[in-house]
Design an enzyme around this catalytic site. Structure first.
Site, mmCIF file in Angstrom:
data_model
loop_
_atom_site.group_PDB
_atom_site.id
_atom_site.type_symbol
_atom_site.label_atom_id
_atom_site.label_comp_id
_atom_site.label_asym_id
_atom_site.label_seq_id
_atom_site.Cartn_x
_atom_site.Cartn_y
_atom_site.Cartn_z
ATOM 1 N N ASP A 93 0.804 -1.226 0.000
ATOM 2 C CA ASP A 93 0.000 0.000 0.000
ATOM 3 C C ASP A 93 0.832 1.269 0.000
ATOM 4 O OD1 ASP A 93 1.151 0.043 2.467
ATOM 5 O OD2 ASP A 93 -0.668 -0.401 3.592
ATOM 6 N N HIS A 233 11.414 5.334 14.033
ATOM 7 C CA HIS A 233 11.349 5.699 12.613
ATOM 8 C C HIS A 233 12.060 7.042 12.455
ATOM 9 C CE1 HIS A 233 9.208 5.466 8.698
ATOM 10 N NE2 HIS A 233 9.159 4.185 9.032
HETATM 11 N N1 UDP Z 1 11.510 -3.600 11.511
HETATM 12 C C1 UDP Z 1 12.900 -3.612 11.484
HETATM 13 N N2 UDP Z 1 13.566 -2.812 12.373
HETATM 14 C C2 UDP Z 1 12.928 -1.997 13.256
HETATM 15 C C3 UDP Z 1 11.511 -1.987 13.263
HETATM 16 C C4 UDP Z 1 10.827 -2.804 12.378
HETATM 17 O O1 UDP Z 1 13.518 -4.328 10.694
HETATM 18 O O2 UDP Z 1 13.599 -1.300 14.016
HETATM 19 C C5 UDP Z 1 10.783 -4.448 10.529
HETATM 20 C C6 UDP Z 1 9.769 -5.390 11.113
HETATM 21 O O3 UDP Z 1 10.377 -6.630 11.461
HETATM 22 C C7 UDP Z 1 8.768 -5.527 9.971
HETATM 23 C C8 UDP Z 1 8.891 -4.220 9.199
HETATM 24 O O4 UDP Z 1 10.060 -3.577 9.696
HETATM 25 O O5 UDP Z 1 9.157 -6.573 9.087
HETATM 26 C C9 UDP Z 1 7.694 -3.306 9.375
HETATM 27 O O6 UDP Z 1 7.920 -2.101 8.711
HETATM 28 P P1 UDP Z 1 7.211 -0.734 9.073
HETATM 29 O O7 UDP Z 1 6.688 -0.805 10.455
HETATM 30 O O8 UDP Z 1 8.189 0.349 8.743
HETATM 31 O O9 UDP Z 1 6.051 -0.589 7.997
HETATM 32 P P2 UDP Z 1 4.604 -1.245 7.842
HETATM 33 O O10 UDP Z 1 4.745 -2.731 7.979
HETATM 34 O O11 UDP Z 1 3.686 -0.635 8.846
HETATM 35 O O12 UDP Z 1 4.209 -0.876 6.442
#
Ligand code: UDP
Length: 357
Positions: A93, A233
């Protein structure tokens, strides 16, 4: 040989596309090129490096949403002119998936959408991602849905059954292999309950994020039995709010984003996770780590239904109450395969080969 271009621009896209890219290349029957949009900067580069993936093609987008979208549409359109692939794969998305998918659609190139059919039901949350995924689904030729619920939503929206495959989420492919029995980390050796926090959604920024963090702080502050880790982030608006509400608490560690291997191993061992992330929700559900979703709705209700995820909203008092409850009475970890059996990439690869045959 048929040629595919995978387009990614963010950390979760790399994490979730990597198993499929690997499967395509190991299979050797399709030419698979990876193109990056640079939608995220350091997060994207660090994740590519950690996964040992070198993009075959790349461009950069910058500015606010309209500029990034316009740039991605134009620049990926140029890539398509040059490379003339037989299909484009986009994931989820993101702005990259939307604008890149649209560029392919304009040129009559089939778009294959991975993680199709997710809906929160609220067009403003996640914003603008709920719009992006709806739009990508309606311009795609093949849809790879993680669950039967997601596939049913597509059917209800008029997408043909023959174009929808229920395959699981590629996030789960390789997740358990990433969990390392001998894993150690300083935060695990001190014998405290680990709380892992991630927050990044655009619609939470501003007053809402301060309110959410106040709830977290109220539950954590003064608890000597708990340590909270927040890999933040890069967004400066998020970081300002975090520093104002959490930085003074001695049992809180604020860090840069951590590598996915370490993150998943900590998530697996955490007493509790707090998040607004889609990928973290899926991984936590698979690992069985009790998780509070700091949102009002979710496009991943399957994780709530199996009892791993719980929606607590964005108000301080219910967040504080739920965190306290789960720290006082920790819940057992109950892994669930509701988001996939770890073979989603193989199912997708087979479906793509069938499409071309
Ligand atoms: N993740 C990571 N390091 C961190 C925090 C999250 O590698 O410090 C990974 C987590 O394991 C997951 C992914 O990032 O696979 C999630 O990404 P994010 O939260 O940025 O985006 P979303 O999934 O909400 O689109």
């Amino acid at each position: 040989m048929k040629k595919l271009i995978f387009l990614v621009g963010t950390r979760p896209e790399v994490i979730k596309i990597a198993p499929l890219l690997r499967a395509c290349r190991a299979d050797g029957q399709l030419a698979a090129l990876l193109c990056t949009s640079g939608q995220q900067d350091t997060l994207l580069k660090d994740t590519l490096r950690a996964y040992d993936i070198t993009p075959d093609l790349s461009f950069t987008v910058w500015g606010d949403l309209p500029h990034k979208q316009g740039e991605c549409l134009l620049r990926f359109g140029e890539v398509l002119e040059r490379e003339r692939p037989d299909a484009v794969l986009v994931h989820g998305d993101t702005l990259t998936a939307f604008a890149g998918g649209l560029a392919a659609f304009y040129k009559g190139i089939p778009v294959f959408h991975i993680e199709a059919g997710l809906r929160s039901g609220n067009p403003f949350s996640p914003f603008p991602e709920e719009f992006y995924r709806r739009a990508v689904d309606h311009l795609s030729t093949l849809h790879f849905s993680p669950t039967s619920l997601a596939a049913e939503r597509l059917l209800k929206e008029g997408i043909g059954r023959e174009r929808i495959y229920t395959v699981g989420n590629t996030a789960i492919d390789g997740l358990w292999e990433d969990i390392d029995e001998g894993f150690s980390h300083p935060l695990l050796t001190e014998g405290k309950k680990l709380v892992l926090l991630t927050l990044h959604r655009r619609e939470s920024l501003g007053a809402k994020i301060s309110e959410m963090l106040k709830g977290v702080a109220a539950a954590i502050e003064g608890r000597a039995d708990t340590h909270l880790l927040f890999p933040m982030h890069p967004n400066p608006a998020l970081r300002d709010a975090v520093h104002a509400t959490l930085a003074h608490i001695p049992t809180v560690t604020l860090t840069e984003p951590i590598d996915t291997h370490t993150f998943r191993n900590l998530l697996c061992r955490a007493t509790l996770a707090l998040t607004d992330s889609g990928g973290v929700s899926e991984e936590a559900t698979a690992l069985g780590t009790p998780t509070l979703l700091l949102r009002e709705e979710t496009e991943r209700p399957e994780g709530v239904d199996v009892g791993v995820l719980r929606l607590v909203g964005r108000k301080a008092a219910p967040i504080a109450a739920a965190v306290t409850e789960l720290l006082d009475t920790p819940r057992p970890h109950t892994p669930s395969s509701v988001f996939g059996d770890g073979k989603a990439s193989l199912y997708i690869l087979n479906a793509i080969k069938e499409f071309f045959s």
